[in-house]
Design an enzyme around this catalytic site. Sequence first.
Site, short mmCIF file in Angstrom:
data_model
loop_
_atom_site.label_atom_id
_atom_site.label_comp_id
_atom_site.label_asym_id
_atom_site.label_seq_id
_atom_site.Cartn_x
_atom_site.Cartn_y
_atom_site.Cartn_z
N LEU A 177 0.81 -1.22 0.00
CA LEU A 177 0.00 0.00 0.00
C LEU A 177 0.85 1.27 0.00
CD1 LEU A 177 -2.85 -0.98 2.50
CD2 LEU A 177 -2.93 -0.96 0.00
N GLY A 226 3.42 -4.87 11.76
CA GLY A 226 2.13 -4.91 11.08
C GLY A 226 1.06 -5.46 11.99
N SER A 227 0.06 -6.08 11.40
CA SER A 227 -1.10 -6.55 12.16
C SER A 227 -0.77 -7.81 12.95
CB SER A 227 -2.26 -6.83 11.22
OG SER A 227 -2.03 -8.02 10.48
N GLU A 248 6.49 -6.35 15.96
CA GLU A 248 5.82 -5.16 16.52
C GLU A 248 4.45 -5.12 15.88
OE1 GLU A 248 4.14 -2.03 16.54
OE2 GLU A 248 5.83 -0.68 16.13
N GLU A 381 -8.54 -2.98 17.38
CA GLU A 381 -7.78 -1.88 16.79
C GLU A 381 -8.48 -1.35 15.54
OE1 GLU A 381 -3.12 -1.00 15.86
OE2 GLU A 381 -3.91 -2.89 15.11
#
Length: 491
Positions: A177, A226-227, A248, A381
Amino acid sequence: MAITVTTRQLFIDGEWKAPILNKRIPIINPSTENIIGDIPAATKEDVDLAVDAAKRALSRNKGRDWSTASGSITEKKNEIGKLESIDCGKPLEEALADLDDVIACFEYYAGLAEGLDAKQKAPVSLPMDTFKSHVLKEPIGVVALITPWNYPLLMATWKVAPALAAGCAAILKPSELASVTCLELGEICREVGLPPGVLNIVTGLGHEAGASLASHPDVDKIAFTGSSATGSRIMTSAAQLIKPVSLELGGKSPIVVFEDVDLDKVAEWTIFGCFFTNGQICSATSRLIVHESIAKEFVNKLVKWAENIKISDPLEEGCRLGPIVSEAQYKKVLNFIATAKSEGATILTGGRRPEHLQKGYFVEPTIVTDVTTSMQIWREEVFGPVLSVKTFSTEEEAIDLANDTHYGLGSAVMSNDLERCERVSKALQAGIVWINCAQPSFIQAPWGGIKRSGFGRELGEWGLDNYLSVKQVTTYISGEQWGWYQTPSKL
């Protein structure tokens, strides 16, 4: 005039190379929804080439020439900042500030790289004087660096700079992205003479390029931001080869506001902690826990602060809130808000597209009240400019509310009572605690989370340790026989 982006190829072994299958991904400007270029879509075949180049680079000069990259970035700061803004929607002033941090990060780790040799052979104190022992710190090897779209070049630098400082060779896979500025880093590597293969940059989809990196037998370590869902898949893949990872991941960070604060001062920090970078920060303090005695007055101030934020094309002067990064993410944020409303929450302000912007993935800064702890908006989130509010009456209740989450990345406590701040900071279950502020990040201080926010630490000396392997070297120095076994007869 229409904005376009220079088409780049994959950066492998010091050269620009077209993807083997010639697949590409369109670049969409989130402010206009227009296609402004494309990036290569790497597949397993391209990843194999990049990993092979990194392996070969490890056996040659590690190439500390990368430390001069900061000068080239400085020269191109304005150009790269604009690319970052149109690629991910970040306000230009934020993007330029990020680039200052990029430059500082390269310079910081260049300093640590120079000091690393001096720290080698650190002695280990032993209980026996017949032995001497020391420690060597060695590069882990070939590392895969998989980075997100909210801070494209900065998050890449958080990994690239310490990995190269440690002497590793790296493959960087930025988010599909927002890859444009990471590809520009490849051109900077060429300009500063980085040896071929030391840093390779492959863009592409996560399930193709990212998954191929995570499962590659010749990748010695994976560092991912990321997720949580993707982090779990990376851990699963790495586990098959007992490959180390540092992660993270997501967050749902609390900000606890006590009754003794300066309301305007803390209101600005609260707004900044949630709405900075268009609300797209994994450490965003998006759960406000405010003392009941000041809640009404404080939330009213928040509404005024939020409604005063300039929302515009990120290249406009004074922009403080740009668009969400993509159409899919935009719809996800709006769906979170709609679900909160259907569950009984109140949308106090925001929650929709600004009236003056008919194009682009813009969402007004949103404040949600009448929230219960079981609501999706409180627990999951959002990754958008949405702040949820709950009240508390006692310090113990505030701590319980703050810690009632699967995540543990950031947290903040606001109070003029510094003893209380110290108590609460010890009680908060998070890798980062901010006192009377929210979101400051410094290259010298460790960054990372606990629980489902991941493990491992970036930045500071901890960031360098991520990419180093520790080797014990022990020497027997006595002139005497060891004497454990009976000496064989010499007859």
